[in-house]
Design a protein around this motif. Structure first.
Motif, PDB file in Angstrom:
ATOM      1  N   CYS A 201       0.872  -1.215  -0.295  1.00 10.40           N
ATOM      2  CA  CYS A 201       0.119   0.001   0.241  1.00 10.40           C
ATOM      3  C   CYS A 201       0.958   1.161  -0.281  1.00 10.40           C
ATOM      4  O   CYS A 201       1.522   1.685   0.967  1.00 10.40           O
ATOM      5  CB  CYS A 201      -1.208   0.189   1.039  1.00 10.40           C
ATOM      6  SG  CYS A 201      -1.961   1.607   1.364  1.00 10.40           S
ATOM      7  N   LEU A 204       0.172   6.459   2.415  1.00  9.32           N
ATOM      8  CA  LEU A 204      -0.583   6.495   3.757  1.00  9.32           C
ATOM      9  C   LEU A 204      -1.974   6.755   4.393  1.00  9.32           C
ATOM     10  O   LEU A 204      -3.215   7.686   4.165  1.00  9.32           O
ATOM     11  CB  LEU A 204       0.111   8.565   4.595  1.00  9.32           C
ATOM     12  CG  LEU A 204       0.624   7.622   6.107  1.00  9.32           C
ATOM     13  CD1 LEU A 204       0.578   6.811   6.638  1.00  9.32           C
ATOM     14  CD2 LEU A 204       0.392   9.582   6.718  1.00  9.32           C
ATOM     15  N   HIS A 209      -0.885   1.267   7.815  1.00  3.95           N
ATOM     16  CA  HIS A 209      -0.052   1.209   6.477  1.00  3.95           C
ATOM     17  C   HIS A 209       0.880   0.217   5.931  1.00  3.95           C
ATOM     18  O   HIS A 209       1.276   0.622   5.162  1.00  3.95           O
ATOM     19  CB  HIS A 209       0.279   3.118   6.810  1.00  3.95           C
ATOM     20  CG  HIS A 209       0.602   3.395   4.898  1.00  3.95           C
ATOM     21  ND1 HIS A 209       0.206   2.771   4.045  1.00  3.95           N
ATOM     22  CD2 HIS A 209       1.994   4.066   5.375  1.00  3.95           C
ATOM     23  CE1 HIS A 209       1.074   3.411   2.973  1.00  3.95           C
ATOM     24  NE2 HIS A 209       2.283   3.289   3.431  1.00  3.95           N
ATOM     25  N   MET A 212       0.555  -2.641   5.665  1.00  2.00           N
ATOM     26  CA  MET A 212      -0.221  -3.033   4.638  1.00  2.00           C
ATOM     27  C   MET A 212      -0.232  -3.755   3.536  1.00  2.00           C
ATOM     28  O   MET A 212       0.012  -3.000   2.714  1.00  2.00           O
ATOM     29  CB  MET A 212      -1.306  -2.238   4.708  1.00  2.00           C
ATOM     30  CG  MET A 212      -2.284  -2.866   3.561  1.00  2.00           C
ATOM     31  SD  MET A 212      -3.563  -1.252   2.972  1.00  2.00           S
ATOM     32  CE  MET A 212      -4.472  -1.387   1.926  1.00  2.00           C
TER      33      MET A 212
HETATM   34 CU1  CUA Z   1      -1.024   2.975   3.146  1.00  2.28          CU
HETATM   35 CU2  CUA Z   1      -3.893   1.370   2.729  1.00  2.28          CU
END
Ligand code: CUA
Length: 337
Positions: A201, A204, A209, A212
């Motif tokens: 990911c 943010l 985060h 992820m």
């Molecule tokens: Cu960073 Cu979902």
């Protein structure tokens, strides 16, 4: 301009170009491209880089030449001669950048158009992002936490989000695509190399985060077909692995993205540890099962000391059906201490 001066100028320019080329080539700036689309993007990158390097070399060459040739002599306090324009030079330095920038935009536009093409029969995978996990749903309706793709086939990802803005990124595939709640965006990938790549990911999106992450596994067509069949429609609905407690915990509900729970072999620390829920229920002054259910359905009703309200309530359990929540509650109650 004398011939000797011209030779000096050219040598200085070539030296600057050589330094720039070594920096560009010796350092692996990009991962190896693992998709047709990434290959085209890398081409665009290098196209613009070589043009930039040529301009850099000319600027540095002229600058170095001027510094060596026209530096002040001892005792000379006079100003340089005033120069008022040079029409040919001005036309050249306007026309050349115009041509180069136009060339870069044409190459970029072609690559952008080609990279959006999925052909007539792509494999369509629905991608759902949520705090803090990824879900990949295949045409057979099954959902997984890892993205598996067959080599050399166009894949069209249909990307959306349950909660906040996330962004899908596999560096070796070269492209990023935001996952936005309420919107579905497409991303075309045509994998060219068998392997396992990080899936990240890159927007943010909250406390978890940085955790992820998942994997994109590119398989040969035969391996992919075998996997797809074994994990596919032949498995009866009652035996659907996505609906067992542990699978709900790890993947469908993504609880394991934030919580440590030893029976499910997860060890994240964004939310409270779930290994000893009896003690937690006692602290909250509730019976165990009711406490677990409330924590899933209405996470902010009681927040474990040391954690924050609002982190879990945003999204994570809203896509679960009531049967799935029942299964999850039973799974937790039966496996925790
Ligand atoms: Cu960073 Cu979902």
């Amino acid at each position: 301009m004398r011939r000797g001066s011209l030779v000096q100028l050219v040598l200085l320019t070539l030296a600057a170009f050589a330094v720039g080329a070594v920096v560009a080539l010796a350092i692996p700036w990009m991962p190896d491209a693992a998709s047709t689309e990434a290959g085209r993007i890398w081409f665009t990158y290098w196209f613009a880089t070589w043009i930039s390097l040529a301009i850099f070399a000319i600027v540095v060459g002229v600058l170095a030449y001027a510094m060596l040739k026209f530096r002040v002599k001892p005792g000379d306090m006079s100003d340089g001669p005033p120069v008022h324009g040079h029409t040919t030079l001005e036309i050249v330095w306007t026309a050349v950048p115009f041509v180069l920038v136009t060339a870069i935009s044409i190459v970029s536009a072609i690559v952008l158009a080609q990279n959006g093409r999925a052909g007539s029969d792509p494999l369509v995978v629905k991608v759902k992002a949520q705090q803090f996990a990824w879900q990949f749903t295949y045409p057979n309706g099954h959902t997984y936490g890892v993205l598996r793709l067959p080599k050399d086939r166009h894949v069209k990802l249909r990307i959306t989000s349950f909660d906040v803005i996330h962004s899908f990124w596999v560096p070796q595939f070269g492209q990023k695509q935001d996952a936005v709640p309420g919107q579905t965006y497409s991303l075309v990938i045509t994998p060219t190399k068998i392997g396992t790549y990080p899936l990240i990911c890159t927007e943010l999106c909250g406390l978890g985060h940085s955790l992820m992450r998942s994997k994109a596994i590119v398989m040969s067509t035969a391996d992919y077909d075998t996997w797809y069949k074994s994990a596919g429609p032949e498995v009866g609905a009652t035996a659907n692995p996505e609906n067992t407690g542990v699978e709900l915990f790890r993947k469908t509900g993504a609880c394991g993205a934030c919580h440590t729970f030893t029976p499910a072999e997860t060890n994240a620390r964004i939310g409270p540890n779930l290994d000893n829920l009896s003690a937690a229920a006692k602290t909250a002054g509730m019976p165990l099962e009711a406490y677990v259910r409330q924590s899933i359905e209405d996470p902010d009703a009681y927040v474990t000391p040391g954690f924050h309200a609002g982190v879990m309530s945003g999204s994570c359990c809203k896509q679960l059906s009531s049967e799935q929540i029942d299964t999850l509650v039973q799974y937790l109650v039966q496996n925790t201490k």
